[in-house]
Enzyme design. Structure first.
Site, PDB file in Angstrom:
ATOM      1  N   SER A 139      10.169  -4.664  -1.188  1.00  0.00           N
ATOM      2  CA  SER A 139       9.620  -5.976  -0.419  1.00  0.00           C
ATOM      3  C   SER A 139      10.455  -6.964  -1.074  1.00  0.00           C
ATOM      4  O   SER A 139      11.340  -7.153  -2.171  1.00  0.00           O
ATOM      5  CB  SER A 139       8.198  -6.313  -0.680  1.00  0.00           C
ATOM      6  OG  SER A 139       7.882  -7.411  -0.059  1.00  0.00           O
ATOM      7  N   TYR A 152       0.396  -7.114  -5.454  1.00  0.00           N
ATOM      8  CA  TYR A 152       1.508  -6.797  -4.742  1.00  0.00           C
ATOM      9  C   TYR A 152       2.852  -6.864  -5.307  1.00  0.00           C
ATOM     10  O   TYR A 152       3.742  -6.012  -5.223  1.00  0.00           O
ATOM     11  CB  TYR A 152       1.215  -7.303  -3.381  1.00  0.00           C
ATOM     12  CG  TYR A 152       2.193  -6.883  -2.427  1.00  0.00           C
ATOM     13  CD1 TYR A 152       1.883  -5.774  -1.522  1.00  0.00           C
ATOM     14  CD2 TYR A 152       3.385  -7.513  -2.063  1.00  0.00           C
ATOM     15  CE1 TYR A 152       2.860  -5.297  -0.360  1.00  0.00           C
ATOM     16  CE2 TYR A 152       4.266  -7.222  -0.980  1.00  0.00           C
ATOM     17  CZ  TYR A 152       3.802  -6.010  -0.081  1.00  0.00           C
ATOM     18  OH  TYR A 152       4.605  -5.484   0.748  1.00  0.00           O
TER      19      TYR A 152
HETATM   20  P1  NAD Z   1       1.391  -0.632   7.810  1.00  0.00           P
HETATM   21  O1  NAD Z   1      -0.275  -0.725   7.308  1.00  0.00           O
HETATM   22  O2  NAD Z   1       1.267  -0.678   9.200  1.00  0.00           O
HETATM   23  O3  NAD Z   1       1.594   0.845   7.446  1.00  0.00           O
HETATM   24  C1  NAD Z   1       1.207   1.356   6.324  1.00  0.00           C
HETATM   25  C2  NAD Z   1       1.036   2.800   6.218  1.00  0.00           C
HETATM   26  O4  NAD Z   1       0.520   3.314   4.974  1.00  0.00           O
HETATM   27  C3  NAD Z   1      -0.010   3.393   7.386  1.00  0.00           C
HETATM   28  O5  NAD Z   1       0.619   4.584   7.813  1.00  0.00           O
HETATM   29  C4  NAD Z   1      -1.116   3.928   6.573  1.00  0.00           C
HETATM   30  O6  NAD Z   1      -2.100   4.696   7.299  1.00  0.00           O
HETATM   31  C5  NAD Z   1      -0.620   4.380   5.290  1.00  0.00           C
HETATM   32  N1  NAD Z   1      -1.310   4.167   4.059  1.00  0.00           N
HETATM   33  C6  NAD Z   1      -2.327   3.108   3.615  1.00  0.00           C
HETATM   34  N2  NAD Z   1      -2.881   3.727   2.642  1.00  0.00           N
HETATM   35  C7  NAD Z   1      -2.408   4.805   2.329  1.00  0.00           C
HETATM   36  C8  NAD Z   1      -3.100   5.738   1.202  1.00  0.00           C
HETATM   37  N3  NAD Z   1      -3.903   5.528   0.286  1.00  0.00           N
HETATM   38  N4  NAD Z   1      -2.223   7.090   1.315  1.00  0.00           N
HETATM   39  C9  NAD Z   1      -1.533   7.329   2.186  1.00  0.00           C
HETATM   40  N5  NAD Z   1      -1.126   6.351   3.234  1.00  0.00           N
HETATM   41  C10 NAD Z   1      -1.662   5.261   3.068  1.00  0.00           C
HETATM   42  O7  NAD Z   1       2.227  -1.511   7.041  1.00  0.00           O
HETATM   43  P2  NAD Z   1       3.611  -1.566   7.117  1.00  0.00           P
HETATM   44  O8  NAD Z   1       3.699  -3.148   7.302  1.00  0.00           O
HETATM   45  O9  NAD Z   1       4.386  -0.831   7.736  1.00  0.00           O
HETATM   46  O10 NAD Z   1       4.204  -1.452   5.597  1.00  0.00           O
HETATM   47  C11 NAD Z   1       4.871  -0.341   5.144  1.00  0.00           C
HETATM   48  C12 NAD Z   1       5.527  -0.683   3.564  1.00  0.00           C
HETATM   49  O11 NAD Z   1       6.427  -1.475   3.785  1.00  0.00           O
HETATM   50  C13 NAD Z   1       4.582  -0.942   2.502  1.00  0.00           C
HETATM   51  O12 NAD Z   1       4.811  -0.332   1.395  1.00  0.00           O
HETATM   52  C14 NAD Z   1       4.619  -2.458   2.449  1.00  0.00           C
HETATM   53  O13 NAD Z   1       4.298  -3.099   1.340  1.00  0.00           O
HETATM   54  C15 NAD Z   1       6.076  -2.673   2.944  1.00  0.00           C
HETATM   55  N6  NAD Z   1       6.548  -3.964   3.466  1.00  0.00           N
HETATM   56  C16 NAD Z   1       6.086  -4.374   4.906  1.00  0.00           C
HETATM   57  C17 NAD Z   1       6.478  -5.540   5.139  1.00  0.00           C
HETATM   58  C18 NAD Z   1       5.818  -6.145   6.396  1.00  0.00           C
HETATM   59  O14 NAD Z   1       6.346  -7.283   6.852  1.00  0.00           O
HETATM   60  N7  NAD Z   1       5.135  -5.717   7.261  1.00  0.00           N
HETATM   61  C19 NAD Z   1       7.361  -6.363   4.424  1.00  0.00           C
HETATM   62  C20 NAD Z   1       8.017  -5.846   3.244  1.00  0.00           C
HETATM   63  C21 NAD Z   1       7.666  -4.692   2.493  1.00  0.00           C
END
Ligand code: NAD
Length: 257
Positions: A139, A152
């Site tokens: 991130s 985080y």
């Molecule tokens: P999201 O909530 O849409 O997806 C998260 C996924 O992880 C889902 O499929 C969920 O079921 C799964 N998950 C959660 N806990 C879990 C567990 N214990 N075991 C297995 N699977 C699990 O979130 P997202 O926004 O797509 O985020 C995905 C990644 O990207 C994360 O690591 C997040 O930190 C990172 N990220 C997101 C953003 C953003 O703006 N959305 C920005 C930077 C980084």
């Protein structure tokens, strides 16, 4: 189909960025293992739908990324992988004094330790085949901090450190390890926050997105899951063979500030 014959495990891939990466890899011909911690008919149907859409093999394997042994079992049950995308992640926002210990432990386990376990389990097969791609979804918070996101920010900085260490340990063996550092990405989770933010600030959608949500993203535009998927595909291409141990920011200029 450049990734035909490669198998990718994408953790946390039933929604958002993980699903975007899985779809992008499938479009290049990779077979997929989708994952989350649930085990519903929709989870398996999602895998079947992607398999039919892209003409690849895909399956869904339940594994809770909070559980180190389950992380290792995921890789074993998949029969190893050529591309490992450590994407599963959660967030909790609170001042340090009030930060629930259970949330700290869960965020460190899911956002950081899971990548240690899956990487350890996947590397022997990658080494034997002389090719592998480890892509950790960190991130902008892996490179900078924000208040109230102690767990985080700590986990994502840790994930960047883990990425660099893995890259050094496997350098010259056809295996690369890199971290993608997204800024704000328009996922269903983020989309769902927009109405509340509009209400809280008394602003229309466009204004609340630009002035509140994307305050730290100089482009004032969300990144898309497709763009993160495209970055992952690039890291799997021959052009990226010598890109290892580094971070690629997809953050509209956030970390240039
Ligand atoms: P999201 O909530 O849409 O997806 C998260 C996924 O992880 C889902 O499929 C969920 O079921 C799964 N998950 C959660 N806990 C879990 C567990 N214990 N075991 C297995 N699977 C699990 O979130 P997202 O926004 O797509 O985020 C995905 C990644 O990207 C994360 O690591 C997040 O930190 C990172 N990220 C997101 C953003 C953003 O703006 N959305 C920005 C930077 C980084």
């Amino acid at each position: 189909m450049p990734l035909h014959g490669r198998t990718a495990i994408v953790t946390g891939s039933t929604s958002g960025i993980g699903l975007g990466i899985a779809r992008a890899l499938a479009a290049e011909g990779a077979d997929l293992v989708l994952n989350s911690f649930t085990d519903s008919a929709e989870d398996h149907a999602l895998a079947q739908g992607i398999a039919a859409e892209f003409g690849i093999r895909a399956r869904y394997i339940r594994a809770d990324m909070a559980d180190g042994a389950a992380c290792r079992r995921l890789v074993a049950e998949a029969g190893g992988c050529d591309i490992l995308v450590n994407n599963a992640g959660i967030q909790h926002v609170a001042p340090i004094e009030d930060f629930p210990v259970a949330k700290w432990d869960a965020i460190l386990a899911i956002n950081l330790s899971s990548a240690f376990h899956t990487t350890a389990a996947a590397l022997p097969g990658m080494k034997a085949r002389g090719w592998g791609r480890i892509i950790n979804i960190a991130s902008a918070h892996g490179l900078t901090a924000s208040p109230f996101k102690a767990a985080y920010v700590a986990a994502k900085h840790g994930l960047v450190g883990l990425t660099r260490t893995v890259a050094l340990e496997v350098a010259g063996q056809g295996i690369t390890a890199n971290a993608i550092c997204p800024g704000y990405v328009l996922t269903p989770l983020v989309e769902a926050q927009i109405p509340d933010q509009m209400k809280a600030h008394g602003m229309d959608r466009e204004t609340v997105v630009r002035e509140v949500m994307l305050l730290r993203q100089p482009s004032r535009q969300f990144a898309t899951t497709g763009q993160i998927g495209g970055t992952a595909v690039f890291l799997c291409s021959p052009a990226a063979d010598q890109i290892t141990g580094t971070t690629i920011s997809v953050d509209g200029g956030w970390t240039a500030l």
